[in-house]
Design an enzyme around this catalytic site. Sequence first.
Site, PDB file in Angstrom:
ATOM      1  N   SER A 155      10.595 -37.493  -7.544  1.00  0.00           N
ATOM      2  CA  SER A 155      11.050 -38.504  -8.500  1.00  0.00           C
ATOM      3  C   SER A 155       9.885 -39.348  -9.000  1.00  0.00           C
ATOM      4  O   SER A 155       8.838 -39.442  -8.356  1.00  0.00           O
ATOM      5  CB  SER A 155      12.105 -39.439  -7.920  1.00  0.00           C
ATOM      6  OG  SER A 155      13.255 -38.725  -7.519  1.00  0.00           O
ATOM      7  N   ASP A 177      10.425 -34.507  13.761  1.00  0.00           N
ATOM      8  CA  ASP A 177       9.445 -33.700  14.472  1.00  0.00           C
ATOM      9  C   ASP A 177      10.154 -32.572  15.206  1.00  0.00           C
ATOM     10  O   ASP A 177      11.328 -32.686  15.576  1.00  0.00           O
ATOM     11  CB  ASP A 177       8.664 -34.543  15.488  1.00  0.00           C
ATOM     12  CG  ASP A 177       7.617 -35.432  14.836  1.00  0.00           C
ATOM     13  OD1 ASP A 177       7.233 -35.140  13.693  1.00  0.00           O
ATOM     14  OD2 ASP A 177       7.205 -36.423  15.464  1.00  0.00           O
ATOM     15  N   GLU A 209       5.940 -27.304   8.557  1.00  0.00           N
ATOM     16  CA  GLU A 209       5.343 -27.355   9.879  1.00  0.00           C
ATOM     17  C   GLU A 209       5.193 -25.975  10.514  1.00  0.00           C
ATOM     18  O   GLU A 209       4.256 -25.723  11.256  1.00  0.00           O
ATOM     19  CB  GLU A 209       6.137 -28.304  10.781  1.00  0.00           C
ATOM     20  CG  GLU A 209       6.010 -29.737  10.300  1.00  0.00           C
ATOM     21  CD  GLU A 209       6.704 -30.753  11.198  1.00  0.00           C
ATOM     22  OE1 GLU A 209       7.118 -30.390  12.313  1.00  0.00           O
ATOM     23  OE2 GLU A 209       6.823 -31.912  10.775  1.00  0.00           O
ATOM     24  N   ASP A 215       7.372 -38.680   7.053  1.00  0.00           N
ATOM     25  CA  ASP A 215       7.750 -37.671   8.037  1.00  0.00           C
ATOM     26  C   ASP A 215       8.635 -38.332   9.078  1.00  0.00           C
ATOM     27  O   ASP A 215       8.151 -39.027   9.973  1.00  0.00           O
ATOM     28  CB  ASP A 215       6.496 -37.087   8.684  1.00  0.00           C
ATOM     29  CG  ASP A 215       6.817 -35.934   9.625  1.00  0.00           C
ATOM     30  OD1 ASP A 215       7.999 -35.565   9.737  1.00  0.00           O
ATOM     31  OD2 ASP A 215       5.879 -35.410  10.256  1.00  0.00           O
TER      32      ASP A 215
END
Length: 799
Positions: A252, A327, A187, A324
């Site tokens: 993975s 934040d 980010e 996600d």
Amino acid sequence: MKMIKKVILGLLALIILGLAGVCAYLQYLQPSYSGELKIENLKAPVEVIYDDYAIPHVYAQNEDDLFRAFGYVHAQDRLFQMELLRRLSGGRLSEVFGEAALETDLFFRTLNFKKHAAEAIADRSPDSSVMRAAEAYIDGVNQYLKNGKTPIEFTLAGIPKAEFTVNDIEMIIAFMGYTFEGAFQSEAVLTYLQNTYGPEYIKDFDQSWPDGDYQLPVDKKAQIEVAKSLALVSQKLQEIDKDLAIKPFNGSNGWVISGQRTKSGKPILSNDTHIAYSQPAIWYEAHLSCPTFEVYGNFLAGTPLPALGHNPHGGWGLTMFENDEADFYREKSNPENPNQVWYKDQWVDLEIQEEVIKIKGGKDTTIQIRKSPHGYLLNGAFTDLKEHSDPIALQWVYHLLPSKHADVFYGLCTAKNVQEAEEAVQHLTSPGLNFMWADKEGNIAWWAAGKLPIRPDHVNSYVILDGSAGDDDWQGFYNFAYNPQLVNPEKGYLYTANNQPENMGTGKVPGYYVPSNRAKRILELIGIDKTDWSEESLREVINDNISSTYPPLIDSLLSVIDKNSLSKNAQNALPIIDNWKGEHELKSTAPALYYRWVYEMYERAMRDELGEDYFKDFEHSHAFKRGMRTFFLNDKSPWWDDVNTSQKETREQVFTESFEASVTFLENQLGTDQSQWHWEKVHTLEHPHAMGQVEALKKYFNLGPLPAPGGLETIDNQMFLLDSTGYYKVVAGPALRRIIDFATPDKAYSVLPTGQSGYFMNDHYDDQAKMFVNGGKRPELMNRADIEKAQIGRLILKP
């Protein structure tokens, strides 16, 4: 002369006796695989049979005894690994490693795992099966700590012994959750690019990026500064990650084939978790059995329940969801009171918690953990960022909801069918995980589990958000029914490779999904019309090192370069890469040329805008992997022009110059005979031990380097950092390769990267290392008769 001879002989005798003493001491430290030991608080004797790979099979009469005994034998093999993990997650490395570890401790104290671990424990009933298992396990660990042999690492590093707690289990789980979170690496640099150069520079690297209509409601210059702050955080974390004894997770693969497509008529589960390599290996295998509980699984050090496993009825694998779940918010600090931030039209007080970090050989340091309405402020997590720019707050699912990790895995261990497995996984909060399930009833399933934040429609979760107005705040969490999932699909197979899930009705889940290279290749191999899959045939898939994505990309790249302007040697090298089918075998030559070319293209295109530090940040970010194809195919990208020159450079120039430079580099590195540019010469795997950071101890504790097949985003995903060196030292890859046919769940097959034992003098410290790089396997035994045939020791634990 006689006197001198006597002195010399005497000295030799002392040296021999000293060496004999050292050898005897080192031999004494070997784990005990046979004999009888007394363990307090057992209700009945417990039998531990060690098979020929030193995997313990623990047989008890009840669950309390089972987990107590397992804690003891787990500590016998991995106590130092347990100690490192709890000190790392609790921010207590400085107590034994001094000021060099202070920055790492500052960061993990700021994440406050200790507090949230206590909240997770308080959220459970003290009489629950999970709590009883945890307490019994910790009792077993502590009994070994008190009465067992002291690991040599404790002696070398001067680590004092201190009892473990259930809180340590939860903190270790929290640390592993942190390693799953991709936001730290991406980010910052993306926010910086958007605000410095505009959205055109962003579009190449993330297809989920908005068009640029929405602008953050903050001063653009200030936003760049806060992005720089977070980028510094990212750089610090990269430095920390390099020195961690337990490295982060990275990805993975996993797939399940239904019985209608297998030779046995029952489902087959395949899984290889991708984790940064270390020694001992991250997973510890064990088989636990009592009348009410039986599981064969892979355990993290310091935890009583397996993260991967199967029982006689069914089993599960996992990959990173990559959603996600964190934040970053730029907070507006009160210039007259640094302990306040502006939030929803008023100044609000920060929550402040003081912590003392003890430093070996130095003075104790008192720190403040500060928390805004959004989360913990990261500026104080590093010594040189405390006063840098505006405060940055981390909002993370883990900090908002009590962890249910242990409850989930206990539920999976005892699940007998797909319904019970689903009931277990839906309670996961953080980190987000893809669970694959198969059972003897013939069911196969995939659930992308974890609590998904509900964000306002306008919010772009990939950049730093505004914390002052409240408009960017999360609005709760979705019900599990909206999580991506699929049970018993008609096509007869399921797979995950950290790729983007489809829309489940609320829009695509934002996340740090990897490019589809592995997913594409898995689908090419298992998506065929084949109805006789077996463990053996799927073993070929799990070891596959071909990227079918690279050859067509290379065709596009070669069509752009000016071949006539290349030197004769560079023109001679063109067929190497033009004829490449994407394989990464030891004797392959194309990978060495391809990855060097990729590096040269990125370096020429981006270093002028990013500078040295940001270029390194970008190399290590999610955007680097995800955007490669889009970037290289975009002839109009602004990156191709060198901002430091008066003329306008083109993609053709960058590609051509980069290819020429790559050939020159390889001639200097590997010689002018292009047929000898073998992948094995530059792509090697080493398993680093914490003690291996001391140069004199490196050859004793580290394992390798070993030439390794595989490459970036192949199924055999042997990951490395692209840099200027021209050597591709593997840092992460499959932490195991396991395949289970549920026609015979008592004889699955797996392999670890090194071995079971954490003791460097033990035969099982590295007995699977060559098997692993060669794509081999060995059995996971659950049938008692088979276990006894492979037995190397029998340990009886008595009350």
